[in-house]
Write a protein that holds these residues in place. Sequence first.
Motif, PDB file in Angstrom:
ATOM      1  N   VAL A  15      -8.561 -25.711 -13.872  1.00  0.00           N
ATOM      2  CA  VAL A  15      -9.088 -24.351 -13.972  1.00  0.00           C
ATOM      3  C   VAL A  15      -7.939 -23.373 -14.205  1.00  0.00           C
ATOM      4  O   VAL A  15      -7.902 -22.661 -15.198  1.00  0.00           O
ATOM      5  N   LEU A  66     -14.407 -24.876  -1.397  1.00  0.00           N
ATOM      6  CA  LEU A  66     -12.980 -25.114  -1.652  1.00  0.00           C
ATOM      7  C   LEU A  66     -12.554 -26.313  -0.821  1.00  0.00           C
ATOM      8  O   LEU A  66     -12.872 -26.385   0.366  1.00  0.00           O
ATOM      9  N   THR A 115     -12.367 -34.276 -12.082  1.00  0.00           N
ATOM     10  CA  THR A 115     -11.931 -32.915 -11.786  1.00  0.00           C
ATOM     11  C   THR A 115     -11.266 -32.377 -13.044  1.00  0.00           C
ATOM     12  O   THR A 115     -10.580 -33.110 -13.754  1.00  0.00           O
ATOM     13  N   TYR A 174     -14.615 -27.084  -5.886  1.00  0.00           N
ATOM     14  CA  TYR A 174     -13.205 -26.872  -6.209  1.00  0.00           C
ATOM     15  C   TYR A 174     -12.296 -27.767  -5.377  1.00  0.00           C
ATOM     16  O   TYR A 174     -12.612 -28.111  -4.243  1.00  0.00           O
ATOM     17  N   LEU A 217      -5.669 -25.339  -9.457  1.00  0.00           N
ATOM     18  CA  LEU A 217      -7.042 -25.357  -8.968  1.00  0.00           C
ATOM     19  C   LEU A 217      -7.858 -26.215  -9.935  1.00  0.00           C
ATOM     20  O   LEU A 217      -7.756 -26.049 -11.157  1.00  0.00           O
ATOM     21  N   GLN A 250     -11.807 -28.144 -10.780  1.00  0.00           N
ATOM     22  CA  GLN A 250     -13.243 -28.052 -10.515  1.00  0.00           C
ATOM     23  C   GLN A 250     -13.933 -29.299 -11.059  1.00  0.00           C
ATOM     24  O   GLN A 250     -13.561 -29.810 -12.118  1.00  0.00           O
TER      25      GLN A 250
END
Lengths: 389, 306
Positions: A371, A244, A368, A265, A355, A357
């Motif tokens: 999510v 994270l 990215t 993430y 969020l 990923q």
Amino acid sequence: MKTIKVLAGATLALGMAAGAAKADEVRIGLMYTLSGPPAALGEQARDGFQLAVEKLGGQLGGLDANIFVVDDELQPDTAVTRARGLIERDDVHFVVGPIFSNVAQAIQRPIVEADRILISSNAGPSDLAGEQCHPNYFNTSYQNDQVHEVMGEVAEQRGYSRVFLLTPNYQAGRDAMSGFKRHFTGEIVDEVYVPLGQLDFQGELARISAMQPDAVFTFMPGGMGINLVRQYSQAGLTDRVPFLSAFTVDETNLPAQQADALGMYSGTTWTPDMDTPGNAEFVAAYEEKYGHVPAMYAMQAYDTAMLLDAAISSLDGDLSDLEAVREALRNAEFQSLRGEFSFNTNQHPIQNFVLAQVAQREDGLFQTEYVETIFENYGDVYAELCSME
Amino acid sequence: MYTTLIAVQTLNGLQLGIILFLIAAGLTLVFGVMDFINLAHGVQYMVGAYFAFTFTALTGSFTLGLLLALPAALLVGLILEVLIFRHLYDRDHLEQVLATFGIILFLNQGVKVVWGASPLYVPVPELLQGSIQIFEGFFYPIYRLAIIGAGLGVAALLYFLVSHTRAGMLVRAGATNARMVSALGIDIRRLFMVVFGFGAMLAGFAGAMVAPILSVEPGMGDNLLILAFVVIVIGGIGSIRGAFIAALLIGLVDTLGRGFASDILRLVMDPSAASQTGRAIAPMLTYILMALVLIFRPSGLFPVKR
């Protein structure tokens, strides 16, 4: 001799006429870090802003946009000198920038006290959101703590009970840890601070292997983040301990991290693949023009230009009344690439946090991807410390 | 669980020590044989990494890139020796420090002009990608094991060269008494040039080896140079054996110190104070070690007899 004098006089007069402020233009100073290793972030922001102005036909709210780009060199003292230059020499209406919080903290007072408006399109230090807030200071990005809060909330929601924290040993690193802890109630198995500029993380990775936490949270900007991600993946940790992060895997670092960042993430407000109005066109136009995937820095600067466009339009191009300009900015109706966007009482955004990923696109580039939404219409905790008097 | 962590951190310490040894070996020879302080030695490490990047990109193979980077690093070392260092051997130490510091600034900017300021990355060679499980639940990158192996190989080769060849004998003799070697009819200038070029190549080798795990960037050698000086002071100036033992010692003390200082302090302090003090103490440990060595063995652990 006389001819020369006349010529000189004429040239001077012409020069002054060209230099004199025109009533139907808006002058904007863009101040970003454009030299040294972090220049990639500043360049993205500058390009994002200019892309928006180009899309609007070189105008903002019907006024010709006259843009002055300056480099703060990531030096607060240089930044203050350049900001004064923008105000006194170029007589700008607005200053947009910077990338880094220490620069924002240095230039905020000189700009707002000269009755100009500063719009921070990236830096969001807590003091400027709280006690040091000012009617002439707006923020269109986020308050720094919030992206770390997102990761704390993710860890909480996913039921991680043991988390390992890793940040550089300086103010932003300590802020990241406290931001993470704001919503996380589980056990912090270890807090490791590494010296700023450390490039080999093997010792820390061995510790992570030994402790077997449920997840790792890190804030490791720039080159440090590139090294950490590569070594994390080389050590085979990605699949076993979820990674994270904030400001560690983003589109400015991904070209160097490549497949090593897959599956990691990040907490953010926006991703290039998000299904919001205008986002796909923005990403396509940016990639076509600059040849790489835009990061949030470009998106935030683009949004800032759109905000200015909407505000100036609502004033019919009249920038003479400062209070009216502020009011127009506060209430501007524009379509943010993030989706919902409005200003809080401290003139910082109320927006969603998501969020993201890392994934590989069909054309082989990395970005990215969205999510899930973690916070909806979320303001920062410092707003209550801000009084605009 | 704790013993495996100690074992893994020991491996990490060994790996840092090996890299330090490759840099310090050249430094200690140049200092010991020529009595020449070369601050620009760290730049040779950086140059090696940049060459590895370029040649790997050109050939598409890290092995070929590494093999081409070595002669290139040697060439840069020889060019610097002929153009600049040669004229400094008879000057005093302060002038050598000033001139070689100037070379650091010049070459750090130089690589920015050629390769740009942003960090560059060399992919890990395919054969050595991934990690292997060395203990239950403990994975170690294969490439880092390869660094340890290659470093030990170079150390053995150096030992053989210095102890069992004629050139090595001359180097040892030069470290003890350069003037006498010269009086016996050996071209000491040529010996200096060979030693210098070889030292530069070793540093370049270290830079090329770390390129796949660390970023290649301007100034990457500057921090390691300080540690390399600590190594040669502890090991004894001019001693390869001393440099080897001291480099491993520093690598282990630095890594284990950072890894465990807080844990050890936790036995006697409360956790948050322990982690704060541990963070402060860990980076000092190598220098404390150097101070202790200087107090009890002022000419290092393995002094060269004069």
